[in-house]
Every structure is written in structure tokens, then in C-alpha cells.
Scaffold this motif. Sequence first.
Motif, PDB file in Angstrom:
ATOM      1  N   LYS A 144     -11.058  32.961  15.422  1.00  7.21           N
ATOM      2  CA  LYS A 144     -10.756  33.286  14.030  1.00  7.21           C
ATOM      3  C   LYS A 144      -9.243  33.392  13.824  1.00  7.21           C
ATOM      4  O   LYS A 144      -8.710  32.891  12.827  1.00  7.21           O
ATOM      5  CB  LYS A 144     -11.424  34.619  13.664  1.00  7.21           C
ATOM      6  CG  LYS A 144     -11.390  34.947  12.197  1.00  7.21           C
ATOM      7  CD  LYS A 144     -12.062  36.302  11.967  1.00  7.21           C
ATOM      8  CE  LYS A 144     -13.041  36.239  10.829  1.00  7.21           C
ATOM      9  NZ  LYS A 144     -13.685  37.541  10.574  1.00  7.21           N
ATOM     10  N   ALA A 145      -8.544  34.029  14.762  1.00  5.92           N
ATOM     11  CA  ALA A 145      -7.096  34.162  14.668  1.00  5.92           C
ATOM     12  C   ALA A 145      -6.425  32.792  14.680  1.00  5.92           C
ATOM     13  O   ALA A 145      -5.500  32.525  13.901  1.00  5.92           O
ATOM     14  CB  ALA A 145      -6.565  35.021  15.808  1.00  5.92           C
ATOM     15  N   ALA A 199     -13.189  36.440  17.843  1.00  3.65           N
ATOM     16  CA  ALA A 199     -12.061  36.830  16.988  1.00  3.65           C
ATOM     17  C   ALA A 199     -10.803  36.042  17.328  1.00  3.65           C
ATOM     18  O   ALA A 199      -9.938  35.847  16.463  1.00  3.65           O
ATOM     19  CB  ALA A 199     -11.789  38.327  17.120  1.00  3.65           C
ATOM     20  N   ASP A 206     -11.219  49.483  20.600  1.00  4.70           N
ATOM     21  CA  ASP A 206     -11.963  49.940  19.419  1.00  4.70           C
ATOM     22  C   ASP A 206     -12.346  51.410  19.555  1.00  4.70           C
ATOM     23  O   ASP A 206     -13.097  51.789  20.467  1.00  4.70           O
ATOM     24  CB  ASP A 206     -13.230  49.111  19.230  1.00  4.70           C
ATOM     25  CG  ASP A 206     -12.944  47.739  18.657  1.00  4.70           C
ATOM     26  OD1 ASP A 206     -11.756  47.438  18.429  1.00  4.70           O
ATOM     27  OD2 ASP A 206     -13.895  46.968  18.457  1.00  4.70           O
ATOM     28  N   HIS A 248     -13.805  37.050  22.971  1.00  7.20           N
ATOM     29  CA  HIS A 248     -14.450  37.256  21.678  1.00  7.20           C
ATOM     30  C   HIS A 248     -14.073  36.161  20.685  1.00  7.20           C
ATOM     31  O   HIS A 248     -12.961  35.616  20.718  1.00  7.20           O
ATOM     32  CB  HIS A 248     -14.055  38.626  21.123  1.00  7.20           C
ATOM     33  CG  HIS A 248     -14.956  39.107  20.037  1.00  7.20           C
ATOM     34  ND1 HIS A 248     -14.815  38.713  18.717  1.00  7.20           N
ATOM     35  CD2 HIS A 248     -16.022  39.945  20.067  1.00  7.20           C
ATOM     36  CE1 HIS A 248     -15.741  39.294  17.992  1.00  7.20           C
ATOM     37  NE2 HIS A 248     -16.497  40.041  18.782  1.00  7.20           N
ATOM     38  N   THR A 300     -11.643  42.932  15.463  1.00  9.33           N
ATOM     39  CA  THR A 300     -11.219  41.625  14.960  1.00  9.33           C
ATOM     40  C   THR A 300      -9.829  41.701  14.347  1.00  9.33           C
ATOM     41  O   THR A 300      -8.972  40.857  14.627  1.00  9.33           O
ATOM     42  CB  THR A 300     -12.230  41.103  13.923  1.00  9.33           C
ATOM     43  OG1 THR A 300     -13.477  40.820  14.576  1.00  9.33           O
ATOM     44  CG2 THR A 300     -11.727  39.832  13.269  1.00  9.33           C
ATOM     45  N   GLU A 301      -9.581  42.717  13.526  1.00  8.49           N
ATOM     46  CA  GLU A 301      -8.251  42.825  12.920  1.00  8.49           C
ATOM     47  C   GLU A 301      -7.190  43.123  13.972  1.00  8.49           C
ATOM     48  O   GLU A 301      -6.067  42.608  13.890  1.00  8.49           O
ATOM     49  CB  GLU A 301      -8.212  43.902  11.835  1.00  8.49           C
ATOM     50  CG  GLU A 301      -6.893  43.898  11.076  1.00  8.49           C
ATOM     51  CD  GLU A 301      -6.775  44.986  10.032  1.00  8.49           C
ATOM     52  OE1 GLU A 301      -5.714  45.054   9.382  1.00  8.49           O
ATOM     53  OE2 GLU A 301      -7.715  45.778   9.874  1.00  8.49           O
ATOM     54  N   CYS A 358     -11.359  45.867  23.402  1.00 16.10           N
ATOM     55  CA  CYS A 358     -12.068  46.347  22.213  1.00 16.10           C
ATOM     56  C   CYS A 358     -13.408  46.959  22.589  1.00 16.10           C
ATOM     57  O   CYS A 358     -13.815  47.980  22.045  1.00 16.10           O
ATOM     58  CB  CYS A 358     -12.265  45.200  21.224  1.00 16.10           C
ATOM     59  SG  CYS A 358     -10.751  44.714  20.361  1.00 16.10           S
ATOM     60  N   ASP A 376      -7.883  42.359  25.882  1.00 14.30           N
ATOM     61  CA  ASP A 376      -8.877  42.706  24.868  1.00 14.30           C
ATOM     62  C   ASP A 376      -9.812  43.766  25.451  1.00 14.30           C
ATOM     63  O   ASP A 376     -10.770  43.460  26.154  1.00 14.30           O
ATOM     64  CB  ASP A 376      -9.669  41.469  24.446  1.00 14.30           C
ATOM     65  CG  ASP A 376     -10.767  41.812  23.450  1.00 14.30           C
ATOM     66  OD1 ASP A 376     -10.668  42.879  22.818  1.00 14.30           O
ATOM     67  OD2 ASP A 376     -11.710  41.010  23.302  1.00 14.30           O
ATOM     68  N   ILE A 382      -7.151  42.035  17.019  1.00 13.05           N
ATOM     69  CA  ILE A 382      -6.878  40.757  17.664  1.00 13.05           C
ATOM     70  C   ILE A 382      -6.097  39.841  16.731  1.00 13.05           C
ATOM     71  O   ILE A 382      -5.143  39.165  17.149  1.00 13.05           O
ATOM     72  CB  ILE A 382      -8.197  40.107  18.120  1.00 13.05           C
ATOM     73  CG1 ILE A 382      -8.788  40.906  19.289  1.00 13.05           C
ATOM     74  CG2 ILE A 382      -8.003  38.648  18.507  1.00 13.05           C
ATOM     75  CD1 ILE A 382     -10.209  40.542  19.650  1.00 13.05           C
ATOM     76  N   LEU A 383      -6.473  39.812  15.460  1.00 10.89           N
ATOM     77  CA  LEU A 383      -5.742  38.991  14.492  1.00 10.89           C
ATOM     78  C   LEU A 383      -4.273  39.384  14.436  1.00 10.89           C
ATOM     79  O   LEU A 383      -3.373  38.532  14.470  1.00 10.89           O
ATOM     80  CB  LEU A 383      -6.368  39.130  13.100  1.00 10.89           C
ATOM     81  CG  LEU A 383      -7.722  38.464  12.865  1.00 10.89           C
ATOM     82  CD1 LEU A 383      -8.249  38.830  11.485  1.00 10.89           C
ATOM     83  CD2 LEU A 383      -7.623  36.955  12.993  1.00 10.89           C
TER      84      LEU A 383
END
Length: 580
Positions: free
Chosen positions: A264-265, A261, A367, A259, A228-229, A335, A333, A231-232
Motif C-alpha cells: 500500500k505504501a 501495508a 501497534d 504485511h 498501516t499508517e 506491529c 515491522d 508503515i505508510l
Amino acid sequence: LFHNRNMAWKWLFLCLLAALGALVWQSEKTRKELLRELGEARAYVNGLARHWEGWQLIFLSVGATLVAHWLLSWLFGEGEPLKQRIKNSVFSLLRKIPYVHNYVQKEMAKTRKYLLESVFAPTPGVKCRKKLPEKGLTHAQILEEIASMEKMVDIDWSKGWVSGAVYSGDPELTNLNTEVYRRFAWSNPLHTEVFPNVRKMEAEIIRWCVGLFNGGPDACGAVTSGGTESILMAMRSYRQLGYERGIKHPEIVCPVSTHAAFDKAADYFCMKLTHVPVDHLTRKVDLRAMARAISSNTVVLVGSTPQFPHGIIDPIEDIAKLAVKHGVGMHVDACLGGFILPFMARAGYPIEPFDFRVKGVTSISADTHKYGYCPKGTSVLMYSSKELRRRQYFMAPDWQGGMYGSPTMAGSRAGALVAATWATLIHMGLEGYVEATRKIVATTLELKAGINNIPGVYVLGDPKACVVSVGSKDFDIHLLSGAMTAKRWNLSVLQFPSSIHLSVTLLHTKEGVAKRLLSDMRECVGKIMLSPKAKPTGAAAMYGMSQSIPDRSLVKDFGTMFLDLCYEVVDSEKTQNSTT
């Protein structure tokens, strides 16, 4: 053309100018006729306004302008699509009706009661502490209390009955990580002068990963706390790049299967997220729809290798071509599959290029704490150039505490995690990852073939790496989820479309695990097919219900309640009081 609203308004304005110009250049008779009609229109408007005072006209003009501005902002805002905003507004008004409001609150209370009696039910013999003890406990007392908490764990992940979550569990690797963590427990990468060894390890981790993904001499990266971080941080970099190019409202274009995320971003960094549909059979992104979704505000396109729900690898080369054509970034992505795909060719399962070898790919997230088998809390974000990475940095040059800068979201970080990640990577080595990949891909393909041979269920798409997603056209798939849970399996429940999936890990490659899963699934499906129209109950029913609720803000409220309960100390007394 009109998907891009900014361009649409510009073209409309230019068309109006062209029309006026054409009128001007027409015959003198036409010009006189136009001027006469304009004069009549002016006289008509002045006649309407003759009963109004000047101040009234001013206030009416200002008010009308403000209303028009609000209406245009609401209709053509940079947030959710108009259809979604209309739905949200309607549902918001409905929930304010007393009867509806009371009904919703009643259902929320019932759900809270259910959660407190099931998911958050206190475990007998486990002490709940609501305040610090006056006197500190001894080591023996602490370890005894921790041992008592093992009663709370009802699912044995070590047997390979859980989807994802724990990707290795190797005792030898656990011992190595424990020893390394002990030696670096107090280290912090923020203080590079105090812990130069941690800085060295972090730099080497990044260089190793850049090499795995075939980065060029200018390729670089950063270690983050998770996918998540990563991607952010990548989306922040593209947002900053968009700002520098004069884009006020940067947009992300990604498949609907990417995802959360990315959502979220977009929420964190005030970006617009445009979701693109996927093909209902292949589950791959619809490239034509993605091309149509690109606007002058787009700063990055996204593809997954593979995506989490169904384990499908997006067509990275085709997405990258779109990115190059439109002059935008392209984020891969990886991850989930970042430590599977780079080794698939050597493991005997060749796939299409997906990394920095592909022209147009500008960043990749992978990841280390998944199929890299490193401790939880680490991921690597890579860029094709240092110029792009610099845009994720935060700098505060005028802080009274001194010039402050941090490369990622966090300031202080756990140096022990960096050290344990470094140790795990060199412990596994290329051969170790190739062998692990061979086992995981073989098991994935075995499960895919086995599930497709079970009447009543099917595998979504054509997964090739490490995830198998199961759906059904004959019955509610949540019935299968509940039945498999009863047999001690813990599978992930998906939605849109309804399905369940297994993220295959090294634990699932153990002798007999895949065969047991197929056997249990065949048995469960056979029983369900005797009454395929039955309705799920318990937790399975809740999952199914959440997908059918048209008011998604209501689903958010239920999710918020669940998160609130995660932070509560729940003892038996509290449970009894809340369920009366």
C-alpha cells in the motif's frame, strides 16, 4: 550486476567508450580501416534515404524515437517486473474477448449473489435506515436499536474462538477505557493549545515505547491510527530521504511475508516494492536473495518481528548488516509483536536482539492496539533520530488558513484514543505485560507442539511468539478451515502456501481454550483424512479458488466488489431483487 538496470546501462556505456578508445589507440592501419568502413556505412544509409524527403525523415526519426522510448519504458519500467506486466497485458486482452468478458461478468454476478445471501444477508428484526429520521431519536430509542443489532453478531469472540481481532476483552480494562474516553471525547491533538494534556500524554506514550525498544537519546516517534499508517509514514520518510539523495524512483526491499501495508505504501507514494522470497521450511527471508535485490535506488530494507502469516521472526541482525553495508535504512515491522517481544526475556523466553540495540535499525512500528491491549486505532512509529522523523511531516506554510502542519496522515485526530492508550499502558505496567506475554507465548508453544502431533497437518516454520500457522501435505487445508468454522472457530485463511492460522491472544490463554482447539482440530483432521481428496465447498471453496486464478487482476475485481458491498445498506428487499 544486471539486477540493477541503472548500473547495467552505465557499465554498458562505459564499455562502449572503452572499446572506441581502444580502437583509436590502435595502429594507423586499423584507424584507416575503421574510417573507411564508417564511410561505406554512411554512403549506404544515404543511399537508402535518397528517395525520402527531409520532412519524412524528421517524422520517421521522431516517431522511431518515441516508439523506442515507449518500448524501453515498458521493458525496464520502475513498476512491476517485466514477466508480471506481460501476464497482465495478456490477461487484459483476453478479458476483452466477448465470450471471456461475458463469462467473467456471469461469475461476478454469481459471487455477488452468494455474498448477499451469506455474508451480507439482512438479519430479521434489525431495521435498515437509508436516510436520517426527520426527528432525532431519544437515548432510549438509540440504545434499543443498537441492542437489536447484536442479533447480527454470530461469532462470540469473548470465548476465545477468534484469531486475533480482540486481544484482551478484560472487563476492568473496558470500564477504564470507557471512562477515559468519556472525559476526552471532544479533544483533538491538532489543537495543542486547547488540549495540552493530550499533547503531554502522546509525548509520554512515545517516550515509554522508545524506552521499551532501547532507543538512544535522539530516538523519537509518533502516535498513528494503526500499523498501516505507521508503515505508510515510515516509507514516506525513506522516500523523502531518497529524493534528497537524488534517487528518482526509491525502492523498498522486503520479504514476501511482510504485511500488505508495504504494498500500500509503495502504491500510495509511487515507490517500487521488491519482494524477496522466504525459505520454504523456516519461512525466514532468503538473505542472499535480499542482498541481490538491493540496488542503487534502494532506500530501505524491511524485516518483521514476527510476520503476520506464520509468526516467524526475521533475522533482524543480518538484515541490519546488509542495510549498513549498503547505506540504506532498515525498518522493523513489530506491529504484531511489538508488545510481546520486548517482554519475552523477562517472561523466560529469551530471543535475539531486534530493536534499536541492533546497529542499522533506523525505524520500528509497534501497534499499541494489539498486544498493548489499547483501544483500536492506535500504533506507535519510532525512529532512531529526529532527522528521519521530520521527513514524515507535512507542512503547508503558505495556506490562507494559516501555516498548516501535521505529523501523520490525519489532521484532526481523536484525543480520546490517545488518552485511553496512555491510561491502558500505565494500567498494565511492565509487570502486567510480562505476565501477559508469559501466558501468550506458553499457549503458542502448547498449540505448536499439539498441532505437530496431529497426523495430516503441520506447523509452518518455528513460531516463537504469538502466531501458529497450520498446513497440510495430505489434503486441501481449506477443508479444515470449513470444518473448524462449523465448530464455531474463526481462523484466518492464508495463501501462497495455503494454510490457516491463529493469532494467540489473552482470550486463548483462558482455561480449556487451547485444549478445545486441539481437540476440535484433531477430530476434524481425522474425518478429513477418511476422504483426503475431497474438494471444499462454500466459503472455503472460494478461498481456495482465488489462489488458483492466474489473472490476479480478476481477484482484485472480486475484492473490489466485496468492498463495495461493505458500504451498501442491504435490506431484505434489495437482497431479493439482486438474487432474481
